[in-house]
Design an enzyme around this catalytic site. Structure first.
Site, PDB file in Angstrom:
ATOM      1  CG  HIS A 182      -0.096   0.154   2.531  1.00  5.93           C
ATOM      2  ND1 HIS A 182       0.605  -0.900   3.092  1.00  5.93           N
ATOM      3  CD2 HIS A 182       0.153   1.217   3.327  1.00  5.93           C
ATOM      4  CE1 HIS A 182       1.233  -0.487   4.175  1.00  5.93           C
ATOM      5  NE2 HIS A 182       0.987   0.804   4.346  1.00  5.93           N
ATOM      6  CG  ASP A 184       1.814   4.956   4.806  1.00  7.44           C
ATOM      7  OD1 ASP A 184       1.204   3.867   4.710  1.00  7.44           O
ATOM      8  OD2 ASP A 184       2.887   5.077   5.418  1.00  7.44           O
ATOM      9  CG  HIS A 239       5.176   1.093   2.695  1.00  5.25           C
ATOM     10  ND1 HIS A 239       4.642   2.242   2.148  1.00  5.25           N
ATOM     11  CD2 HIS A 239       4.601   0.968   3.908  1.00  5.25           C
ATOM     12  CE1 HIS A 239       3.802   2.784   2.997  1.00  5.25           C
ATOM     13  NE2 HIS A 239       3.735   2.027   4.076  1.00  5.25           N
ATOM     14  NE  ARG A 249       8.203  -4.436  10.735  1.00  3.20           N
ATOM     15  CZ  ARG A 249       9.231  -3.634  10.458  1.00  3.20           C
ATOM     16  NH1 ARG A 249      10.458  -4.064  10.635  1.00  3.20           N
ATOM     17  NH2 ARG A 249       9.025  -2.422   9.999  1.00  3.20           N
TER      18      ARG A 249
HETATM   19  O1  LIG Z   1       4.542  -2.194  10.417  1.00  2.00           O
HETATM   20  C1  LIG Z   1       5.315  -1.732   9.592  1.00  2.00           C
HETATM   21  O2  LIG Z   1       6.506  -1.885   9.618  1.00  2.00           O
HETATM   22  C2  LIG Z   1       4.742  -0.882   8.470  1.00  2.00           C
HETATM   23  C3  LIG Z   1       3.266  -0.758   8.582  1.00  2.00           C
HETATM   24  C4  LIG Z   1       2.689   0.217   7.630  1.00  2.00           C
HETATM   25  O3  LIG Z   1       3.153   0.384   6.537  1.00  2.00           O
HETATM   26  C5  LIG Z   1       1.517   0.985   8.044  1.00  2.00           C
HETATM   27  O4  LIG Z   1       1.036   0.791   9.181  1.00  2.00           O
HETATM   28  O5  LIG Z   1       1.050   1.831   7.235  1.00  2.00           O
HETATM   29 FE   LIG Z   2       2.216   2.071   5.552  1.00  2.87          FE
END
Ligand SMILES: O=C(O)CCC(=O)C(=O)O
Ligand SMILES: [Fe+2]
Length: 312
Positions: A182, A184, A239, A249
């Site tokens: 996606h 942001d 990403h 993680r």
């Molecule tokens: O959790 C991550 O490392 C990235 C998550 C992400 O891209 C988001 O929450 O928009």
């Molecule tokens: Fe994100």
């Protein structure tokens, strides 16, 4: 708004990538040293070339980071009934604006506040350096949207448990999705994670580049709104997160957004006299509604492009 989420792991494997026998050489991720004045130029270059960079010497106290990580880990390892006290899942996960206001999670809330206040300050500094280097009409034209009391910014903490079932497939180069691909939607996103890998960004040549984790630094993404405001000069990078078979993680992301009624359009002071606007003007709330009605992986900006043709 605070959301604490456990992103659903999609239990299908991604096709093995060709990399396994033929390792791809990835370009280095731009590293911006915020303590150096020449960072302005590199910042703009990174936003144009990648839409993504790493920030060091950022000024965010390491004790705020460590405290938030330990509070978040405590939260995720607590029983479900305890986690549900953080607030109703909206749209998923736990937590809302009132995190900990009924006395539970008081320490977690304080850790979030200290962290977000400091990260927001750093983010505004980055936006002001960008505005200066882009010669925008005022230094705070971008940062003021985050500093506005009505700013629709969000803070999210994601927890990805290890996926041991992945282990036997890893040697064949297979991967499992933790958070689907996606972009942001906001102006800018500021991510910090523990030292577990998983984040990948999509390069212009179509390959996914793993981002080596660095728990003392921040990773910054250009969001869709900043892509529009720069009339496409800056790229909102796609990403995703792939799971890790052995380690959990934990990531914490501050999404700097404008007030709901803010009009988003290419900034006139950035446009050449004969430059055509690539995007129609929209308000942040319009974009947000449209993004929530689309699929995560959709190119959500294309509906707002000036040459968008509904018939395809
Ligand atoms: O959790 C991550 O490392 C990235 C998550 C992400 O891209 C988001 O929450 O928009
Ligand atoms: Fe994100």
């Amino acid at each position: 708004m605070v959301a604490i989420s456990n992103p659903p792991v999609e239990s299908f494997f991604l096709k093995p990538c060709k990399q396994i026998n033929n390792p791809i050489k990835f370009p280095p991720i731009p590293i911006i040293d915020l303590s150096k004045p020449e960072s302005k130029h590199l910042l703009v270059k990174a936003c144009q070339d990648f839409g993504f960079f790493k920030v060091v010497n950022h000024g965010v106290p390491l004790e705020f980071i460590a405290k938030l990580e330990s509070e978040a880990m405590k939260f995720f390892s607590s029983p479900l009934s305890q986690k549900q006290k953080a607030g109703p899942p909206d749209p998923f996960g736990y937590g809302n604006k009132h995190l900990g206001q009924n006395g539970d999670l008081e320490e977690f809330r304080c850790a979030v506040n200290d962290y977000v206040t400091s990260v927001k300050k750093m983010t505004c500094e980055i936006l002001e350096l960008l505005a200066e280097e882009l010669k925008l009409k005022s230094r705070n034209v971008l940062s003021k949207m985050l500093l506005d009391e009505q700013s629709d910014s969000v803070f999210r903490v994601n927890y990805y448990p290890p996926c041991p079932e992945l282990q036997e497939h890893e040697s064949k180069g297979k991967k499992m999705i933790g958070f689907g691909e996606h972009t942001d939607p906001q102006i800018i996103s500021v991510l910090r994670s523990n030292n577990t890998s998983g984040l990948e960004i999509l390069l212009k040549n179509g390959s996914w580049m793993p981002v080596p984790p660095d728990s003392n630094s921040f990773f910054i993404n250009v969001g869709d709104s900043l892509q529009v405001m720069t009339n496409g000069r800056f790229k909102s990078v796609k990403h995703r997160v792939v799971t890790n078979s052995l380690k959990s993680r934990l990531s914490m992301i501050y999404f700097g957004g404008p007030p709901l009624n803010e009009k988003i359009a290419p900034l006139p002071s950035l446009m050449e006299s004969d430059e055509a606007s690539l995007y129609k003007e929209f308000t942040w709330i319009e974009y947000k509604k449209s993004a929530f009605n689309s699929r995560l992986s959709d190119n959500r900006l294309c509906r707002f492009e000036n040459n968008y043709n509904i018939l395809g």
